[in-house]
Design a protein around this motif. Structure first.
Motif, PDB file in Angstrom:
ATOM      1  N   GLU A   1       0.830  -1.207   0.000  1.00  0.00           N
ATOM      2  CA  GLU A   1       0.000   0.000   0.000  1.00  0.00           C
ATOM      3  C   GLU A   1       0.863   1.255   0.000  1.00  0.00           C
ATOM      4  O   GLU A   1       0.619   2.190  -0.773  1.00  0.00           O
ATOM      5  N   LYS A   2       1.868   1.273   0.861  1.00  0.00           N
ATOM      6  CA  LYS A   2       2.741   2.447   0.965  1.00  0.00           C
ATOM      7  C   LYS A   2       3.442   2.727  -0.365  1.00  0.00           C
ATOM      8  O   LYS A   2       3.539   3.884  -0.805  1.00  0.00           O
ATOM      9  N   LYS A   3       3.890   1.675  -1.022  1.00  0.00           N
ATOM     10  CA  LYS A   3       4.564   1.837  -2.299  1.00  0.00           C
ATOM     11  C   LYS A   3       3.635   2.451  -3.338  1.00  0.00           C
ATOM     12  O   LYS A   3       4.007   3.380  -4.064  1.00  0.00           O
ATOM     13  N   ALA A   4       2.395   1.955  -3.409  1.00  0.00           N
ATOM     14  CA  ALA A   4       1.443   2.461  -4.394  1.00  0.00           C
ATOM     15  C   ALA A   4       1.036   3.895  -4.093  1.00  0.00           C
ATOM     16  O   ALA A   4       0.924   4.730  -4.998  1.00  0.00           O
ATOM     17  N   LEU A   5       0.823   4.199  -2.816  1.00  0.00           N
ATOM     18  CA  LEU A   5       0.353   5.527  -2.437  1.00  0.00           C
ATOM     19  C   LEU A   5       1.440   6.587  -2.566  1.00  0.00           C
ATOM     20  O   LEU A   5       1.151   7.764  -2.784  1.00  0.00           O
TER      21      LEU A   5
END
Length: 413
Positions: A118-122
């Motif tokens: 999630e952190k990577k995508a956001l």
């Protein structure tokens, strides 16, 4: 109206055809042209009207057609529950299968690996993010979410999000978004608090009303007027008397779900439970087993009353009377989908009679009352308009006996 009439990109048409979509529903016919034209929209539309595709299809088409900021989130879809986030993400994956549009579902209950993804995508940017309010706000507070290129905001089941206490979280998220964007708000009902929020968020919106106020005519509705102690034995009796393709039972509390699941397991039925106490992985596993037919019976709280997309549910059983008429319509609307017929049975205890009478008033007609088999003891009379005594078992003081749509075609290798 055919989906080809919307002049979508051919890659999106391929995804639509692979997902077995044919004719557009009324909400799709009205919403899609407005979204394509760049209008803000407020729509009263319940689950089962096709509202998910009504916003996903023009969203995907616009993303394909427009130059994008590759290092920002382009569209944010906010929903009340992780189950709905997962389901919309699955729809998104199928419809966008032949495009390069990227998407991710962001919700609570995942493990460390899910958080890293999630952190990577956001932080790196994604075309479409489908999220629950609390989890998205947690990511925003950590300072790495890239919203500078965001062009679209969609609030789905806005009334339910407000009922769950997410208003402040939603407004904090919106405060982090660019002021210039296209906004879409979908809600099953339009109470004052929804319209007030819409005034703060939307700009000169087009208003669509596709709310389903009455259940599908193909649903056979029945009710049993019972004492609380008769509910579990009567469930067992009904499930043993007739075989249904699959059975979805709604309870008003987690404790009732757990108790009923334990009792039904003793009858050797293929049954399991879903409620908020379960870890997310377990909830997804149970739901997958139910969708695939490995489970015949699923006992759930209202976490599944909206948004679950399963076409072969033969029986919806309300173990407890739903909170109101809208919830009743949502619950029983899980059956008789995809042109099939279905049955909806509601258990009405003494203390629930007035509430059920209110639901019948919304329906415009009484729900037929079935006779409780005499082996379960005397049942209460249905007298919702009169004063009813505290429930103690029976008037003689003696308690009764206890007793997905087909996946898209794979790309050529």
């Amino acid at each position: 109206m055919k989906f080809t009439d919307f002049d979508f990109d051919q890659r999106l048409i391929d995804g639509i055809e692979a997902s077995n979509y044919n004719e557009a529903t009324p909400v799709q016919e009205q919403v899609i042209p407005l979204v394509l034209a760049g209008r803000d929209v407020i729509a009263s539309a319940q689950t089962g009207t096709g509202k998910t595709a009504a916003f996903l299809l023009p969203l995907i088409n616009n993303i394909i057609s427009s130059p994008l900021n590759q290092h920002s989130i382009t569209a944010l879809v906010i929903v009340p529950t992780r189950e709905l986030a997962i389901q919309i993400a699955q729809h998104m994956e199928g419809l966008s299968y032949f495009t390069s549009v990227s998407s991710i579902a962001v919700y609570g209950g995942g493990d460390g690996n899910a958080f890293i993804q999630e952190k990577k995508a956001l932080s790196a940017g994604a075309d479409v993010v489908i999220c629950t309010p609390g989890k998205m706000l947690a990511h925003i507070n950590m300072g790495y979410v890239k919203f500078q290129g965001l062009k679209y905001l969609i609030l789905d089941e806005a009334d339910r999000m407000l009922d769950m206490g997410f208003y402040d979280d939603i407004m904090r998220i919106i405060g982090a978004l660019p002021a210039k964007r296209q906004n879409l708000l979908f809600s099953a009902t339009m109470p004052h608090k929804i319209r007030e929020m819409a005034r703060r968020i939307l700009h000169q919106p087009a208003e669509i009303n596709i709310s389903i106020s009455k259940p599908n005519e193909k649903i056979t509705q029945l009710a049993y007027v019972v004492y609380d102690t008769q509910k579990i034995p009567l469930v067992k009796h009904l499930l043993m008397q007739k075989t249904f393709s699959s059975v979805l039972i709604f309870c008003s509390s987690k404790n009732s779900v757990k108790e009923l699941n334990r009792e039904l397991k003793r009858t050797k039925l293929a049954v399991d439970e879903i409620h908020s106490d379960l870890e997310q992985d377990k909830r997804e596993e149970v739901l997958m087993h139910f969708k695939s037919g490995r489970l015949q019976v699923l006992v759930a709280t209202d976490i599944l009353s909206r948004g679950i997309d399963i076409d072969n549910i033969g029986l919806v059983l309300n173990y407890d009377v739903p909170h109101d008429g809208e919830d009743y319509v949502h619950r029983i609307g899980r059956t008789a989908r995809a042109a099939a017929e279905g049955t909806a049975i509601t258990f009405v205890s003494v203390k629930e009679q007035r509430k059920f009478a209110t639901i019948e008033k919304l329906l415009g007609k009484p729900v037929p009352k079935e006779v409780v088999p005499e082996q379960f003891g005397e049942a209460p009379a249905y007298t919702p308009s009169t004063f009813v005594p505290r429930e103690t078992g029976s008037k003689h003081g003696k308690k009764p006996m206890h007793f997905h749509r087909n996946p898209p075609a794979r790309k050529p290798s």
